[in-house]
Structures are given as structure tokens and as C-alpha cells.
Write an enzyme that holds these catalytic residues in place. Sequence first.
Site, mmCIF file in Angstrom:
data_model
loop_
_atom_site.group_PDB
_atom_site.id
_atom_site.type_symbol
_atom_site.label_atom_id
_atom_site.label_comp_id
_atom_site.label_asym_id
_atom_site.label_seq_id
_atom_site.Cartn_x
_atom_site.Cartn_y
_atom_site.Cartn_z
ATOM 1 N N GLY A 143 -17.765 3.499 -14.621
ATOM 2 C CA GLY A 143 -16.437 2.905 -14.457
ATOM 3 C C GLY A 143 -16.349 1.866 -13.363
ATOM 4 O O GLY A 143 -15.336 1.771 -12.678
ATOM 5 N N HIS B 121 -14.854 2.635 0.249
ATOM 6 C CA HIS B 121 -13.774 1.701 0.588
ATOM 7 C C HIS B 121 -12.586 2.386 1.263
ATOM 8 O O HIS B 121 -11.497 1.830 1.306
ATOM 9 C CB HIS B 121 -13.323 0.938 -0.673
ATOM 10 C CG HIS B 121 -14.382 -0.003 -1.195
ATOM 11 N ND1 HIS B 121 -14.332 -0.592 -2.442
ATOM 12 C CD2 HIS B 121 -15.508 -0.471 -0.610
ATOM 13 C CE1 HIS B 121 -15.400 -1.371 -2.602
ATOM 14 N NE2 HIS B 121 -16.133 -1.300 -1.514
ATOM 15 N N SER C 240 -17.283 -2.410 -12.493
ATOM 16 C CA SER C 240 -17.801 -3.702 -12.957
ATOM 17 C C SER C 240 -19.074 -4.058 -12.184
ATOM 18 O O SER C 240 -19.803 -4.962 -12.569
ATOM 19 C CB SER C 240 -16.743 -4.797 -12.787
ATOM 20 O OG SER C 240 -16.364 -4.894 -11.426
ATOM 21 N N TYR D 128 0.831 -1.214 0.000
ATOM 22 C CA TYR D 128 0.000 0.000 0.000
ATOM 23 C C TYR D 128 0.860 1.255 0.000
ATOM 24 O O TYR D 128 0.498 2.266 -0.593
ATOM 25 C CB TYR D 128 -0.976 0.007 1.197
ATOM 26 C CG TYR D 128 -2.145 -0.923 0.950
ATOM 27 C CD1 TYR D 128 -3.239 -0.500 0.194
ATOM 28 C CD2 TYR D 128 -2.142 -2.233 1.416
ATOM 29 C CE1 TYR D 128 -4.298 -1.355 -0.076
ATOM 30 C CE2 TYR D 128 -3.198 -3.096 1.153
ATOM 31 C CZ TYR D 128 -4.277 -2.653 0.409
ATOM 32 O OH TYR D 128 -5.318 -3.499 0.131
ATOM 33 N N ASN E 11 -19.656 2.566 -18.956
ATOM 34 C CA ASN E 11 -18.603 1.596 -18.640
ATOM 35 C C ASN E 11 -18.079 0.991 -19.939
ATOM 36 O O ASN E 11 -18.814 0.856 -20.910
ATOM 37 C CB ASN E 11 -19.169 0.485 -17.739
ATOM 38 C CG ASN E 11 -18.098 -0.157 -16.896
ATOM 39 O OD1 ASN E 11 -17.390 0.527 -16.169
ATOM 40 N ND2 ASN E 11 -17.947 -1.458 -16.994
HETATM 41 P P1 OAD Z 1 -13.084 -3.349 -11.555
HETATM 42 O O1 OAD Z 1 -11.658 -3.497 -11.946
HETATM 43 O O2 OAD Z 1 -13.801 -4.555 -11.071
HETATM 44 O O3 OAD Z 1 -13.936 -2.783 -12.777
HETATM 45 C C1 OAD Z 1 -13.534 -1.660 -13.505
HETATM 46 C C2 OAD Z 1 -14.529 -1.462 -14.644
HETATM 47 O O4 OAD Z 1 -14.169 -0.279 -15.319
HETATM 48 C C3 OAD Z 1 -14.531 -2.597 -15.677
HETATM 49 O O5 OAD Z 1 -15.861 -3.053 -15.876
HETATM 50 C C4 OAD Z 1 -13.979 -1.940 -16.959
HETATM 51 O O6 OAD Z 1 -14.679 -2.362 -18.117
HETATM 52 C C5 OAD Z 1 -14.274 -0.484 -16.712
HETATM 53 N N1 OAD Z 1 -13.327 0.447 -17.326
HETATM 54 C C6 OAD Z 1 -11.979 0.342 -17.474
HETATM 55 N N2 OAD Z 1 -11.479 1.460 -18.008
HETATM 56 C C7 OAD Z 1 -12.524 2.300 -18.201
HETATM 57 C C8 OAD Z 1 -12.669 3.630 -18.720
HETATM 58 N N3 OAD Z 1 -11.632 4.341 -19.133
HETATM 59 N N4 OAD Z 1 -13.919 4.169 -18.767
HETATM 60 C C9 OAD Z 1 -14.995 3.448 -18.350
HETATM 61 N N5 OAD Z 1 -14.926 2.208 -17.857
HETATM 62 C C10 OAD Z 1 -13.705 1.653 -17.772
HETATM 63 O O7 OAD Z 1 -13.138 -2.163 -10.487
HETATM 64 P P2 OAD Z 1 -14.293 -1.795 -9.446
HETATM 65 O O8 OAD Z 1 -15.639 -1.967 -10.043
HETATM 66 O O9 OAD Z 1 -13.953 -0.463 -8.899
HETATM 67 O O10 OAD Z 1 -12.502 -3.370 -3.597
HETATM 68 O O11 OAD Z 1 -14.062 -2.887 -8.336
HETATM 69 C C11 OAD Z 1 -14.789 -2.810 -7.170
HETATM 70 C C12 OAD Z 1 -13.960 -3.206 -5.996
HETATM 71 O O12 OAD Z 1 -13.318 -4.442 -6.238
HETATM 72 C C13 OAD Z 1 -12.806 -2.277 -5.686
HETATM 73 O O13 OAD Z 1 -13.172 -1.140 -4.937
HETATM 74 C C14 OAD Z 1 -11.888 -3.148 -4.881
HETATM 75 C C15 OAD Z 1 -11.949 -4.373 -5.767
HETATM 76 O O14 OAD Z 1 -11.650 -5.572 -5.247
HETATM 77 C C16 OAD Z 1 -11.742 -3.517 -2.509
HETATM 78 O O15 OAD Z 1 -10.523 -3.483 -2.529
HETATM 79 C C17 OAD Z 1 -12.548 -3.710 -1.261
#
Ligand code: OAD
Length: 253
Positions: free
Chosen positions: A195, A125, A197, A69, A221
Site C-alpha cells: 500500500g 513519519h 507508491s 492537522y 499495491n
Molecule cells: P501514496 O498516496 O503516495 O500511495 C498510496 C499507494 O497505495 C498508491 O500506489 C495506490 O495505488 C495504493 N493503494 C490505494 N488504495 C489501496 C488499497 N486499498 N490496497 C493497496 N494499495 C492501495 O501514499 P504513500 O506511499 O504512503 O509523507 O506516500 C508516502 C508519503 O508521501 C506519505 O507518508 C506522506 C506523503 O507525502 C509525508 O507526509 C512526509
Amino acid sequence: MALKKKITSAADMLTSAEKVAVLTGAGISAESGVPTFRGPGGMWEDAKIEDVATPQGFSKNPRMVIAWYHKRVRRMKDVRPNPGHEALAEIERRIVARGGEFALATQNIDALHYSAGSKNVLELHGSLARWHCTGCGHRIEFDPDNVPEEPIYQCPRCGRYIRPDVVWFGEALPQDVISAAADAARNCDVFISAGTSAVVYPAAGLVEIAVSSGARTIEVNLDPTPFTNSVDVAISGKTGEILPQIIAQMPEE
Ligand code: OAD
């Protein structure tokens, strides 16, 4: 629906909205150079969730987790908000200026929404910049421009390990923050998921709350999510490109 029509439709929703709630995830910071979690090049490819993002991983190897981190805190000074963050800050300014309500719940811990000028940010988070001692609770806040080169492992007061104020798997989200986000999702008339998933709960549940409470819903997204077929307007594209295009279609206020 063609892209242009979707953008106009999202702009119309926001133009008449009084209460707007937003959920963001790693995708909104991708264009700032912060890697996402899932998919190719994602953070979970080179680090195991159970090693660096669970209380058990921390107990097993606290120094490795602190160093992991700390490296991310060191990188904070090199990342800047992108047009996606800026567009959300602009939407907040417009909604608040016309007497409306705006809340932005983010799963990101990079503080980039604040740097872009967003005000009502709910960090579901936690934040990379804030740390605390696992023994006495002593708080340490890093200034991203002035982070020591080497990790600080131990509390300067009691010598126990310190850890970032981030939520790990198996840990509860800060109760006041998730309830404020759930209220915003329940009471808004327009909800934007951008942005993310949308697979990690309870954050992803905010989209469900908004859909079932009758809000008009917009998803921006790159890839489809479990909610792509339930939202009113799903736009496939980069948040840094699509969100500014939506604003460009809104009348000046
Ligand atoms: P993810 O990595 O699961 O998803 C990111 C999403 O962003 C994906 O669906 C991509 O298609 C999309 N993406 C990537 N680049 C993009 C762009 N330029 N514009 C639009 N979309 C884009 O990340 P999170 O959804 O944030 O939790 O994941 C949720 C949580 O899972 C995080 O906060 C973390 C992780 O494990 C913890 O650490 C507790």
C-alpha cells in the site's frame, strides 16, 4: 504469474521465514476510509504539500496548519483498522510465536497498525496523536476518542504554537526509527511492501535495501510502483483483500 500462484508463492515465503520486515503506506489505510496522498481523491489534491507539510508552510501560517492537522486528529476516532492491518498483525503473531523477528515500518501517522494489534511498529513519519510545543518542547498526546472540538493552537505552558509530531518535507526522520527500519530491511529474509507508491525517500529506500540484501520480496499495491519489476512477487490488488488471502494459504501454526 497468475494471481493464485502469486498468493501461494507469497504464503510459502512467509511460512518458512524467520525474519520478516514490512513497509506500509497510505494504501493500507485506504479501505479504512483514510484518503491516500497521490492520485484522484488524494490529500495532495485539496491541500498543497508546501502549505501544510513543510516547516516553511507552518512558519507562514501556523494556525491554518494546526487546524488542518487538528481536523485529521478529530477524524481518528471514526477510522478502524481493516483486514489488511489485521493480516499484518497476524503475520507478526505467527513469526514471533515461532521465535522469529518481525518489524513493521509505516509511513502512516494514523496509528491503525497499533489498533489492529501490531506490536513492533516503526512510525517513520511520526504520529498524528502526539504533538509538541515549538518553544519549550512540552508534549501533548491526544486520546483519539476525546479530542477537543476546537484546535489547541498554543502551548498551555509557554503560549508558543504547538505542532504535530509528524515529519514534514525537508525535515529529518527520527534517526533511531529509520535506522531500526533499515536494519530490519537489511537482515530480513522476507520483505513486504504494502500500500505504498514507494516514491518518497528515505522510506522507499527500505525496499532497495531489502532487494539488494537478498531478501525475498513481495509487493501488494493497487498501482505499479518503481519496484514492481524488481521484487520477487508483485501482486496488484487491495491490501485488505490480498493480505488475508495470503494468510489463508499459510498452514495454521
Ligand atoms: P501514496 O498516496 O503516495 O500511495 C498510496 C499507494 O497505495 C498508491 O500506489 C495506490 O495505488 C495504493 N493503494 C490505494 N488504495 C489501496 C488499497 N486499498 N490496497 C493497496 N494499495 C492501495 O501514499 P504513500 O506511499 O504512503 O509523507 O506516500 C508516502 C508519503 O508521501 C506519505 O507518508 C506522506 C506523503 O507525502 C509525508 O507526509 C512526509
